[in-house]
Scaffold this motif. Structure first.
Motif: not given
Length: 96
Positions: A78-91
């Motif tokens: 989904i959009w958030a996975e493409r933009e920010f990577g997997p949830p919970g992972q640090m930047k």
């Protein structure tokens, strides 16, 4: 003594409010405005979205799975996975 299960830090309806935005990058139905997260659905700060994805992304994905049960779910990532990577992972920081 039995071990207590830790409750999620997410507010109960927070995943519901963020689901459409995390799927598409847009708050089509004013859910974030109605939840009091932002004042204008057209201006959701990217930093806020990313921090929220890191914090409750797994809750959003679980809510999506339940929401689309019996229907065709949206394509992943989904959009958030493409933009920010997997949830919970640090930047990731430059140079690391």
């Amino acid at each position: 003594m039995p071990v207590r299960k830790r409750a999620s830090k997410a507010r109960p309806d927070e995943a519901k409010a963020w689901m459409m935005f995390m799927q598409s990058g847009h708050d089509f139905f004013d859910e974030l405005v109605d939840a009091g997260v932002v004042e204008d659905r057209h201006h959701v700060p990217r930093d806020l979205a990313e921090a929220t994805w890191r914090r409750i992304g797994n809750d959003v994905l679980a809510y999506m799975e339940e929401f689309y049960r019996g229907y065709h779910p949206p394509e992943r990532p989904i959009w958030a996975e493409r933009e920010f990577g997997p949830p919970g992972q640090m930047k990731r920081r430059a140079g690391r």
